[in-house]
Design a protein around this motif. Structure first.
Motif, mmCIF file in Angstrom:
data_model
loop_
_atom_site.group_PDB
_atom_site.id
_atom_site.type_symbol
_atom_site.label_atom_id
_atom_site.label_comp_id
_atom_site.label_asym_id
_atom_site.label_seq_id
_atom_site.Cartn_x
_atom_site.Cartn_y
_atom_site.Cartn_z
ATOM 1 N N ILE A 41 -41.130 -20.949 36.582
ATOM 2 C CA ILE A 41 -41.902 -19.441 35.717
ATOM 3 C C ILE A 41 -40.063 -19.046 34.830
ATOM 4 C CG2 ILE A 41 -44.191 -19.415 36.488
ATOM 5 C CD1 ILE A 41 -42.091 -16.869 37.782
ATOM 6 N N VAL A 94 -30.011 -22.811 47.739
ATOM 7 C CA VAL A 94 -30.374 -21.842 47.413
ATOM 8 C C VAL A 94 -29.644 -20.767 48.118
ATOM 9 C CG1 VAL A 94 -31.658 -19.660 47.259
ATOM 10 C CG2 VAL A 94 -32.465 -21.679 46.988
ATOM 11 N N TYR A 132 -32.812 -26.193 50.550
ATOM 12 C CA TYR A 132 -31.697 -27.015 51.375
ATOM 13 C C TYR A 132 -31.823 -28.413 52.034
ATOM 14 C CZ TYR A 132 -28.249 -28.594 54.896
ATOM 15 O OH TYR A 132 -26.876 -29.518 55.809
ATOM 16 N N GLN A 137 -37.786 -26.240 43.259
ATOM 17 C CA GLN A 137 -38.274 -25.151 44.100
ATOM 18 C C GLN A 137 -39.456 -24.940 42.875
ATOM 19 O OE1 GLN A 137 -36.220 -21.451 46.325
ATOM 20 N NE2 GLN A 137 -35.063 -21.864 44.326
ATOM 21 N N LYS A 138 -40.606 -24.557 43.326
ATOM 22 C CA LYS A 138 -41.687 -24.826 41.802
ATOM 23 C C LYS A 138 -41.484 -22.845 41.562
ATOM 24 C CE LYS A 138 -43.493 -28.170 43.270
ATOM 25 N NZ LYS A 138 -42.385 -28.955 43.758
ATOM 26 N N SER A 139 -40.809 -22.701 42.541
ATOM 27 C CA SER A 139 -40.770 -20.902 42.294
ATOM 28 C C SER A 139 -39.793 -20.821 40.434
ATOM 29 C CB SER A 139 -39.994 -19.887 42.941
ATOM 30 O OG SER A 139 -38.747 -20.631 43.647
ATOM 31 N N SER A 156 -45.669 -18.321 45.400
ATOM 32 C CA SER A 156 -45.197 -19.248 44.426
ATOM 33 C C SER A 156 -43.774 -18.907 43.570
ATOM 34 C CB SER A 156 -45.735 -20.595 44.155
ATOM 35 O OG SER A 156 -44.680 -21.384 43.200
ATOM 36 N N LEU A 157 -43.264 -17.508 43.998
ATOM 37 C CA LEU A 157 -42.801 -16.854 42.840
ATOM 38 C C LEU A 157 -41.183 -16.558 43.105
ATOM 39 C CD1 LEU A 157 -44.635 -14.256 42.002
ATOM 40 C CD2 LEU A 157 -44.091 -15.908 40.608
ATOM 41 N N CYS A 158 -41.350 -16.862 45.417
ATOM 42 C CA CYS A 158 -39.251 -16.887 45.607
ATOM 43 C C CYS A 158 -38.434 -17.390 45.452
ATOM 44 C CB CYS A 158 -39.598 -16.123 46.980
ATOM 45 S SG CYS A 158 -38.518 -16.152 47.841
ATOM 46 N N ARG A 202 -39.223 -10.388 41.637
ATOM 47 C CA ARG A 202 -40.517 -11.421 40.742
ATOM 48 C C ARG A 202 -41.540 -10.169 41.107
ATOM 49 N NH1 ARG A 202 -38.998 -17.386 40.415
ATOM 50 N NH2 ARG A 202 -37.082 -17.376 38.845
#
Lengths: 282, 242
Positions: free
Chosen positions: A195, A78, A140, A190-192, B188-190, B231
């Motif tokens: 979506i 990131v 990271y 990254q789980k974000s 868990s959106l960032c 987000r």
């Protein structure tokens, strides 16, 4: 499902400058566009994902071709590029800023242009929005685990990383080349990212990525009039070598396949989160 | 002619400065509106009441306002302040909470009274705690561009564009940097774009390893970080390129 978002044309291209190609990830499109912009005064500063110590990534405002070249190459971690946008306008007093980002970052840029609540006198200074294809990203520490634990190379010794042919590749400064199966890297994503249904940076002026073009070349989606004018100028100036996308292998079908894969998988995740009562961007 | 008023409550006048800072863009808007009430920008209209023992000269909030831009929070301990905000609601079709103090309390949330020159003034709340607010525009101050865009959309009746501001008016009164922690990172959106850090007007957010780190000692509860986060809210309208 629309795989690519709106676009005017799509081409395969690479930079003509050997220096750029030597440092760049694939076709050197972002570096070439930035350097051309700085040299032709179309841009007076650009935001890059700079390589820091330990192969970390951090955003940086670059105003010279050397700085752009130093930051070339993909980091897979990131780099919050938008975080320095206001600094670029305020501290560097830039009037024409080029910014590059992943699809989610490009969405953030478009939102702040449409709703510039906390961005006084900033949105009018954005001269070019470039986007890069992206399936997901690693934190990271996640990438460090992949590189050090799985590939057995110290972060300080990394020269380049790459994702291709189902593997995560690590090239060391000493000539070692190690690879990690992509399925071993999934747990560090990254789980974000799960979506996000944008693979090709659908809201950029120009989006680019290696997928669809031969090694050393990149695929470019030209989406806006601004992006079209910019690419045309680059081609006229001879800094970009282009091919018809229909004439190259593996071609647009592969981009479409990966894009739809991301969209379908992540749509499911969005539905699941909604069922659990968790928020998703709306 | 659409009648616009700028109503000044407990604020620093920064939002008014931001409104006037629109220069030529403001002139475009002024061509299609009538500015009926605003400090320095509109002529003062006073009402003189003469009684047996005194002559009262008052600046009155006019009737028939179409859009009231309210700057600053309401001091519950000050009857002038209470009168003004209630009159504003009564006399206006659309009330806009302009800026952090009006929308979420902002820096005035930290006031606790006992200070000169009004030691009894201790309680400051966002205007939405006292009256119904239609649109809230966060920021300390909101950018000039966003004020112009909001006003233009209101004049054109572009409800799609205004929807996020209507939502902030409903839910954004307790805004704080911790919204980014609770609503984005915890959910868990960032993904680490850095928009919150760039938007923060008091440098209370650093990006550490690609994620925002909120320094709550610096946070003034303006809510610009979560309002600007792609987000939390990503209106469909943004997807329309060119």
């Amino acid at each position: 499902m629309n795989p690519f978002g709106n676009y005017k044309t799509v081409i395969s291209a690479r930079a003509t400058d050997k220096e750029i190609l030597k440092k760049a990830q694939d076709g050197g499109i972002v570096s070439a566009a930035y350097i051309y912009g700085l040299e032709s005064k179309l841009l007076d500063g650009v935001i890059v994902a700079n390589t820091e110590d330990g192969f970390n990534a951090a955003p940086k405002v670059a105003t010279t071709p050397e700085e752009v070249l130093n930051a070339a190459g993909t980091k897979y971690t990131v780099s919050p590029n938008v975080s320095v946008l206001k600094d670029a306008v305020r501290e560097y007093a830039l009037e024409k800023v080029g910014i590059v980002g992943t699809p989610c970052q490009v969405q953030a840029i478009r939102k702040l242009i449409k709703y510039p609540m906390g961005f006084r006198h900033t949105d009018s200074k954005i001269a070019l929005v470039m986007g890069i294809f992206c399936m997901e990203n690693f934190s990271y520490e996640g990438m460090k685990a992949i590189v050090e634990e799985y590939a057995g190379i110290r972060m300080d010794d990394v020269l380049k990383t790459d994702i291709g042919k189902g593997k995560f590749w690590v090239y060391s400064k000493y000539g070692d080349v190690k690879s990690v199966k992509l399925k071993d890297t999934h747990m560090y994503e990254q789980k974000s990212c799960h979506i996000c249904t944008d693979y090709t940076a659908e809201l950029a002026d120009i989006s680019t990525g290696s997928v669809g073009s031969p090694d050393g070349w990149s695929t470019i989606f030209i989406r806006t009039e601004k992006g079209e004018a910019y690419i045309n100028k680059m081609v006229e100036a001879g800094v970009l070598e282009t091919k018809n996308i229909d004439d190259v292998k593996p071609g647009l079908d592969l981009v479409q396949k990966l894009s739809l894969q991301k969209k379908e998988k992540n749509e499911k995740e969005i539905v699941q989160r909604r069922e659990l009562g968790l928020p998703v961007p709306y | 002619m659409v009648k616009i008023a700028h109503i000044h409550m407990s604020g620093c006048t920064g939002c008014l400065i931001s409104l006037t800072d629109t220069y030529e863009k403001l002139l475009d808007i002024l061509g299609s509106v009538e500015l009926v009430y605003a400090l320095t920008l509109a002529d003062e209209k006073t009402e003189i009441t003469e009684t047996d023992d005194k002559i009262l000269i008052e600046r009155k909030i006019p009737e028939g306002i179409d859009i009231a831009l309210v700057e600053g929070s309401v001091c519950l301990d000050d009857h002038h302040s209470m009168d003004d905000i209630l009159t504003t609601r009564k006399n206006s079709k659309i009330v806009v909470a302009l800026g952090a103090c009006a929308a979420s309390g902002g820096v005035t949330r930290f006031a606790r009274g006992g200070q000169m020159s009004q030691p009894s003034h201790a309680s400051f709340v966002p205007i939405g705690d006292v009256i119904k607010v239609d649109l809230a525009l966060p920021g300390c101050p909101p950018s000039t561009e966003s004020i112009v865009k909001l006003l233009t959309a209101a004049l054109e009746g572009d409800m799609e564009y205004l929807e996020p501001f209507a939502e902030i008016a409903k839910y954004g009164k307790d805004a704080c940097g911790c919204d980014v922690i609770k609503e984005v990172i915890n959910k868990s959106l960032c993904m680490g774009c850095g928009t919150c850090a760039a938007a923060c007007q008091v440098n209370a957010i650093d990006m550490v390893e690609g994620k925002p780190n909120i320094n709550s000692e610096f946070c003034i509860k303006c809510g610009i970080c979560s309002a600007q986060c792609p987000r939390v809210r990503f209106p469909e309208i943004i997807r329309k390129l060119e």
